[in-house]
Design a protein around this motif. Structure first.
Motif, PDB file in Angstrom:
ATOM      1  N   ASN A  70      -0.665  49.943 -30.638  1.00 29.70           N
ATOM      2  CA  ASN A  70      -0.177  48.815 -31.029  1.00 29.70           C
ATOM      3  C   ASN A  70       1.229  48.685 -31.055  1.00 29.70           C
ATOM      4  OD1 ASN A  70      -2.800  47.646 -31.706  1.00 29.70           O
ATOM      5  ND2 ASN A  70      -2.910  49.354 -33.441  1.00 29.70           N
ATOM      6  N   GLU A 108      -0.092  43.018 -26.023  1.00 33.63           N
ATOM      7  CA  GLU A 108      -1.488  43.167 -25.838  1.00 33.63           C
ATOM      8  C   GLU A 108      -2.145  44.501 -25.848  1.00 33.63           C
ATOM      9  OE1 GLU A 108      -2.877  40.177 -23.149  1.00 33.63           O
ATOM     10  OE2 GLU A 108      -2.289  38.617 -24.775  1.00 33.63           O
ATOM     11  N   THR A 134      -2.921  47.788 -27.061  1.00 32.02           N
ATOM     12  CA  THR A 134      -3.300  48.343 -28.535  1.00 32.02           C
ATOM     13  C   THR A 134      -3.734  49.777 -28.534  1.00 32.02           C
ATOM     14  OG1 THR A 134      -5.944  47.799 -27.995  1.00 32.02           O
ATOM     15  CG2 THR A 134      -4.482  45.980 -29.379  1.00 32.02           C
ATOM     16  N   MET A 135      -4.752  50.319 -28.511  1.00 25.85           N
ATOM     17  CA  MET A 135      -5.124  51.507 -28.372  1.00 25.85           C
ATOM     18  C   MET A 135      -4.462  52.434 -27.161  1.00 25.85           C
ATOM     19  SD  MET A 135      -6.530  51.443 -30.963  1.00 25.85           S
ATOM     20  CE  MET A 135      -7.034  53.096 -31.324  1.00 25.85           C
TER      21      MET A 135
END
Ligand SMILES: N[C@@H](CCC(=O)N[C@@H](CS)C(=O)NCC(=O)O)C(=O)O
Lengths: 438, 192
Positions: free
Chosen positions: A368, A332, A334-335
């Motif tokens: 990611n 989960e 991401t950035m």
């Protein structure tokens, strides 16, 4: 870019404005809200503090360059970027309009209505009913405005949204039950969206909207009143302010000119929050390992040649434990900036654990494809998070493993995680950045 | 395969395929992808965009290709922030291609109604963040919103507000005309 320290007490919604603004702008903001850095009611009365901040009120900001500011709105403005402040003269003025609206239209009735439900102010039916009407008025103004708009000013989040949302936190948490907010769907949509932006979440944690309107609780109120012989009860909702006596008396002695009544009550609550819940580590025998001393070494001296050797020389395995914590949901992440917010948000929520804990947490990999893990040192032999309700928000998202202080594995992990360099064999991703809880 | 010029929908079908390709190239720009991909179309009516990549099999269909581009740009966050939100993103992408694309005139109202009630308590289609669902839905309904009267725009105020937010979202609009949206209502009173 602004950088500095924000003096406050924990969970201060006025400080949140500045903290959230800093999340958006990237301003480096340290929050000093607990001992030893800052003790509300003490530090802010010292001559040193008063010479920088003559009112002695918090939040107060001191830049790394020495620049000092008081008044939460000015601080939040200073820590913002152009996108938050507004880019045209019109939008800048609109931002000020909503910031002032929050202070003069929302806060007064919100305080009259909410404080009695928290047991920090006597209930007055007429005043409460009037305050409810005023809140309705405010909600319908906002509802109308937000009917055709996503955010208050322009197309993105601005300081206007930050200020107004923070000033409504208590309303939404305590009293705006579903039936009451039902006529104002645009306001609730906007509020929910704001508090769920990663930059808000990093500061506020999860904001749970009120399900049932909190009412005045005479018993809670009585418990909060200064009575020498009745010790205050530790109640769940009132835990924030469970020990107001000492402070009340102190205030009387000082004969301070009381500002607006509700203001004082809020501060009272905050002051009381300090001595509050008894120290969850109190039952532990004294330990020879002085965590603060290690932290000083870690902050000021070379990690590999001084801090780590110091750690092993003085570490007391009876009084302290070492833990490996790994974020359970790397898919989960991401950035990377969001992942950093996740870590910093956890640290902020654990603020009161600082005295008895230390951690170095590392983000590995890139956007990611990252993972988060860290080494934690806690007072005692148990995972400290379970000791207090306030600390349980994040820890379930991590898997925890107690490390054997005598094993080679632990020696390596402590060295690598403290120094932010090494093979990190078990990770399989390159070091990205590290954060310290200290 | 060529389209026969006498095909009754020849004009429309061609327009439609062109739209999908323009849309994908806008998406590439929005994602900051430097090297534009090469696309063709397939299907009897040439409606389906195809991406021929040098590695692996060809990808076909707007949703498949768009999802691929998002991953290529390392922006998986645009597919939803949690498992639940990812499912919602997929649901709206599906809705876009099955319901919105090629919809008949009489289907427009029900679509707007659907969206309008869904967006009453939401800023974005999925979760609290902007996702690919917002981008593709915006591309998909753009021509519908363009044709709306001011009064229609007020009737579907939640769609209008969402649309305006998305068209101002950095990097999204590209090939499409901006639609002027009034913030002060003309027809409806403040109470509704
Ligand atoms: N308008 C100020 C209000 C600040 C304020 O009232 N701070 C209170 C805490 S609620 C305080 O520090 N009081 C300390 C005192 O009066 O000694 C702001 O927004 O910053």
């Amino acid at each position: 870019m602004a950088a500095g320290t924000l003096y406050s007490y924990p969970e201060n919604w006025r400080a949140f404005k500045a903290q959230i603004a800093a999340q958006y702008s990237g301003a480096r903001l340290k929050v000093a809200s607990s001992a030893p850095a800052f003790t509300f009611g003490q530090t802010n009365r010292t001559p040193a503090f008063l010479s920088n901040f003559p009112l002695g009120k918090v939040p107060a900001f001191q830049g790394d360059d020495g620049f000092c500011l008081f008044e939460s709105n000015a601080i939040a403005h200073y820590l913002s970027n152009e996108a938050l402040r507004g880019s045209s003269p019109q939008s800048q003025a609109q931002v000020i309009q909503w910031v002032s609206f929050a202070d003069s239209e929302i806060i007064p009735p919100a305080s009259v209505w909410v404080f009695p439900t928290l047991g920090i102010m006597q209930y007055n039916k007429q005043a409460t009913e009037q305050a409810k009407e005023e809140v309705k008025k405010v909600l319908s103004v906002l509802n109308q405005h937000l009917n055709t708009r996503t955010f208050l000013v322009g197309d993105r989040v601005s300081l206007a949204d930050i200020s107004v949302a923070c000033s409504m936190l208590w309303l939404y948490r305590q009293v705006l039950e579903p039936a009451f907010r039902q006529p104002y769907p645009n306001v609730t949509r906007w509020f929910q969206t704001c508090v769920n932006q990663p930059q808000f979440k990093a500061v506020l944690g999860e904001v749970k909207l009120c399900e049932k309107m909190a009412q005045f609780d005479p018993k809670k109120f009585a418990d909060m009143q200064p009575k020498k012989d009745t010790p205050p009860k530790k109640e769940k909702a009132a835990k924030e302010m469970s020990k107001p006596q000492e402070k009340k008396e102190k205030k009387k002695e000082e004969k301070k000119a009381a500002p607006v009544e509700e203001e004082m009550d809020e501060c009272e609550a905050a002051l009381a929050a300090e001595p509050k819940t008894k120290d969850p580590f109190a039952h532990l025998p004294k330990s020879p390992f002085v965590l603060d001393e290690f932290k000083r070494k870690y902050s000021n001296e070379d990690t590999l040649t001084v801090a780590v050797p110091y750690f092993w020389e003085h570490f007391d395995k009876e009084g302290y434990s070492i833990w490996y914590g790994e974020y359970k949901y790397p898919q989960e992440l991401t950035m990377t900036f969001m992942s950093c917010n996740l870590i910093m948000g956890m640290f902020q929520r654990l603020d009161k654990l600082r005295k008895n804990g230390f951690a170095s947490v590392i983000l590995f990999g890139g956007n990611n494809e990252s993972s988060i893990s860290g080494i934690w040192i806690f007072r005692g032999q148990d995972l400290a998070f379970t000791l207090s309700d306030d600390w349980q928000i994040d820890y379930e998202s991590y898997s925890w493993r107690k490390l054997d202080p005598d094993s080679e594995e632990t020696k390596t992990m402590v060295k690598e995680y403290f120094a932010w360099e090494g093979d990190f064999k078990h990770v399989g991703k390159p070091f990205n950045q590290g954060k310290c809880f200290k | 395969m060529y389209l026969l010029p006498c095909h009754p929908f020849a004009q429309e079908v061609c327009e439609f395929a062109k739209m999908a390709l323009r849309e994908l190239s806008s998406l590439e720009k929005a994602l900051g992808l430097k090297k534009p991909n090469k696309y063709s179309t397939q299907g009897d009516n040439k409606q389906v965009p195809v991406l021929q990549s040098n590695s692996g099999p060809a990808l076909s269909g707007l949703v498949t290709i768009a999802t691929h581009l998002v991953k290529q740009a390392n922006r998986a966050d645009l597919l939803g922030e949690s498992a639940e939100h990812r499912a919602v993103v997929q649901q709206w992408l599906e809705y876009r291609v099955t319901k919105v694309d090629g919809c008949q005139k009489e289907e427009i109202k029900p679509i707007l109604k659907d969206l309008n009630s869904y967006l009453e308590d939401k800023v974005y289609l999925a979760g609290n963040q902007f996702t690919l669902a917002d981008t593709l839905m915006y591309y998909g309904v753009h021509h519908i919103i363009m044709d709306q009267s001011v009064q229609d725009k007020e009737t579907y105020v939640n769609v209008t507000r969402w649309f305006d937010h998305v068209q101002h979202y950095p990097g999204v609009r590209h090939h499409l005309h901006p639609v002027v949206i009034l913030k002060n209502r003309l027809y409806t009173s403040s109470h509704h």
